[in-house]
Motif scaffolding. Structure first.
Motif, short mmCIF file in Angstrom:
data_model
loop_
_atom_site.label_atom_id
_atom_site.label_comp_id
_atom_site.label_asym_id
_atom_site.label_seq_id
_atom_site.Cartn_x
_atom_site.Cartn_y
_atom_site.Cartn_z
N ILE A 1 -24.47 -5.69 -22.06
CA ILE A 1 -23.86 -7.02 -21.96
C ILE A 1 -23.28 -7.24 -20.56
O ILE A 1 -23.33 -8.37 -20.03
CB ILE A 1 -22.79 -7.20 -23.05
CG1 ILE A 1 -23.46 -7.19 -24.43
CG2 ILE A 1 -22.03 -8.51 -22.86
CD1 ILE A 1 -22.48 -7.26 -25.59
N GLU B 1 -23.64 -15.31 -27.51
CA GLU B 1 -24.04 -14.90 -28.85
C GLU B 1 -23.81 -13.40 -29.06
O GLU B 1 -23.38 -12.97 -30.14
CB GLU B 1 -25.51 -15.24 -29.09
CG GLU B 1 -25.81 -16.73 -29.14
CD GLU B 1 -25.09 -17.42 -30.27
OE1 GLU B 1 -24.92 -16.82 -31.35
OE2 GLU B 1 -24.67 -18.59 -30.07
N CYS B 2 -24.09 -12.61 -28.04
CA CYS B 2 -23.90 -11.16 -28.17
C CYS B 2 -22.43 -10.80 -28.31
O CYS B 2 -22.07 -9.91 -29.10
CB CYS B 2 -24.52 -10.44 -26.97
SG CYS B 2 -26.32 -10.39 -27.00
N ASN C 1 -32.12 -11.59 -20.08
CA ASN C 1 -30.99 -11.67 -21.02
C ASN C 1 -31.45 -11.94 -22.45
O ASN C 1 -30.88 -11.40 -23.40
CB ASN C 1 -30.00 -12.75 -20.58
CG ASN C 1 -29.06 -12.26 -19.50
OD1 ASN C 1 -29.32 -11.24 -18.86
ND2 ASN C 1 -27.97 -12.98 -19.28
N SER C 2 -32.46 -12.77 -22.61
CA SER C 2 -32.93 -13.06 -23.97
C SER C 2 -33.58 -11.82 -24.58
O SER C 2 -33.44 -11.57 -25.79
CB SER C 2 -33.90 -14.24 -23.96
OG SER C 2 -35.08 -13.94 -23.23
N VAL D 1 -30.58 -16.23 -30.82
CA VAL D 1 -31.19 -15.40 -29.78
C VAL D 1 -32.71 -15.32 -29.94
O VAL D 1 -33.43 -15.18 -28.94
CB VAL D 1 -30.57 -13.98 -29.73
CG1 VAL D 1 -29.11 -14.04 -29.31
CG2 VAL D 1 -30.73 -13.26 -31.05
N CYS E 1 -26.99 -16.30 -24.16
CA CYS E 1 -27.29 -14.97 -24.70
C CYS E 1 -26.04 -14.09 -24.68
O CYS E 1 -25.78 -13.33 -25.63
CB CYS E 1 -28.41 -14.32 -23.90
SG CYS E 1 -30.04 -15.07 -24.15
N ALA F 1 -30.62 -9.52 -25.46
CA ALA F 1 -29.87 -10.06 -26.59
C ALA F 1 -30.62 -9.81 -27.89
O ALA F 1 -30.01 -9.41 -28.91
CB ALA F 1 -29.62 -11.55 -26.40
#
Length: 386
Positions: free
Chosen positions: A289, A264-265, A334-335, A353, A261, A338
């Motif tokens: 983040i 990807e962010c 986190n998911s 995500v 996550c 994200a």
């Protein structure tokens, strides 16, 4: 001095799996996920890489590695996709490890080489429709009839149990009554295709859509008495020890998802603009983040600590529960964050995500719910009834 760095061997493995995950898994897994299709080619490649044999001796076709090698691999796979990661985790921790830990030499010689090569998969039939966390409420039975076990009952949510390459399921069943009146539970090897063993169609799941999960039923299913795995009546203790190890592996997978996550962010916030600026320039995004990275980092340290105690042959039940609880929380949090950072795109299946968000929830449930982890931690701290 405490050193959390991987040694050269584990770091080389990590880089190899990282390359495989990004170059071979990432480009295609979204399609498998949407089609709810099992990725046989990817599993075959993992088999050729030796991933299914990582923690097993070369004698049985393994790679002669350790449990740390498996966890490092699961984390790297989990950074890209959880379906592929859990196929490996269940194949090793639940399908092959009980055979290695408790099997006779004949059983290990017969089954482990094919499981270690990834040519075949194994499942572990524990959970039932009416008994999830309360395994003591098990209703599946196995009685001896001459030189055969006769098994009757139903198992639910069993991973790797219905693929074209599934070789066996290890079934936990009530085999009698203990002197104190409690249930005597044993584990028995049931090969795929055994008459009376029925594999239901795949579940329609929220997540892990490219992995195989089935309900199993047994109706006067007969297997040889020699298929008993370990000591009769020790099945409950056996699968508890297997679950302790498996919780570390699931924690590693969850850390991978949590770190994925972040990955990807970081890519997205350098591309996406809002109000004339890259969104990564806004402090609210930076702080979110930063929190995500802190969660992943902390959860990684938790499963490393559990691995260290396991490697020293010290009791690690509490540390495994802490790792599983911490890592699954990190994956879920986190998911969610994200998905929020991605905004509307985070709700689209074309972005990883969204898949991560759907996959994260089961990590708080499978191989022991978060509530069970808290119960185990409290018990190890000396808390409880009486």
């Amino acid at each position: 001095m405490i050193d959390f760095r991987l040694d050269d061997e584990h770091e080389t493995l990590r880089k190899t799996v990282e390359e495989f995950a990004h170059e071979e898994v990432a480009p295609v897994i979204g399609g498998f996920y949407e089609r709810e299709e099992f990725p046989y080619d990817l599993v075959a490649t993992m088999g050729r890489m030796g991933l299914f044999g990582l923690p097993f001796p070369e004698t049985y076709g393994g790679m002669g590695g350790d449990f740390t090698a498996l966890c490092v691999t699961l984390e790297e796979l989990g950074r890209v996709d959880s379906s592929v990661a859990v196929t490996l985790e269940a194949g090793v921790s639940l399908g092959a490890m009980p055979l290695y830990r408790f099997g006779t030499e004949e059983q290990k010689t017969e089954w482990l080489p094919r499981l270690c090569s990834g040519e075949r998969l194994g499942g572990f039939g524990l959970t039932e429709p009416g008994s999830g966390s309360d395994a003591g409420a098990m209703l599946t039975t196995a009685r001896l009839d001459g030189d055969e076990w006769v098994i009757n009952g139903t198992k639910s949510f069993i991973t790797n149990s219905g693929t074209d390459i599934t070789a066996l399921v290890i079934v936990a069943a009530v085999t009698g009554t203990k002197p104190d009146g409690g249930k005597e539970i044993s584990t028995i090897i049931v090969p795929s295709g055994t008459p009376g063993f029925t594999v239901s169609r795949k579940y329609s799941k929220v997540g892990w859509n490219a992995s195989d999960t089935r309900e199993l039923s047994f109706s006067d299913c007969r297997v040889p008495a020699a298929n008993l795995l370990g000591e009769r009546g020790r099945g409950y203790a056996q699968f508890l020890s297997i679950l302790d190890e498996g919780r570390i592996a699931i924690a590693a997978l969850a850390v991978g998802l949590a770190q994925g996550c972040v990955d990807e962010c970081l890519r997205y916030v350098h591309e996406r603009e809002a109000f004339g600026h890259k969104i990564g320039e806004y402090q609210s995004i930076q702080f979110k983040i930063a929190d995500m990275e802190a969660r992943a980092h902390t959860a990684r340290l938790a499963y490393y600590a559990a691995l260290a105690k396991m490697g020293r042959s010290e009791p690690f039940k509490k540390e495994a529960a802490v790792a599983k609880l911490t890592a699954s929380n990190a994956a879920m949090d986190n998911s969610r964050d994200a998905t929020q950072i991605f905004g509307g795109y985070g709700f689209m299946n074309e972005y990883p995500v969204g898949r991560f968000y759907r996959d994260a929830k089961i990590l708080e449930i499978g191989e022991g719910t978060s509530e069970v982890q808290r119960m185990l931690i409290a018990r190890e701290l000396g808390l409880g009834v009486g």
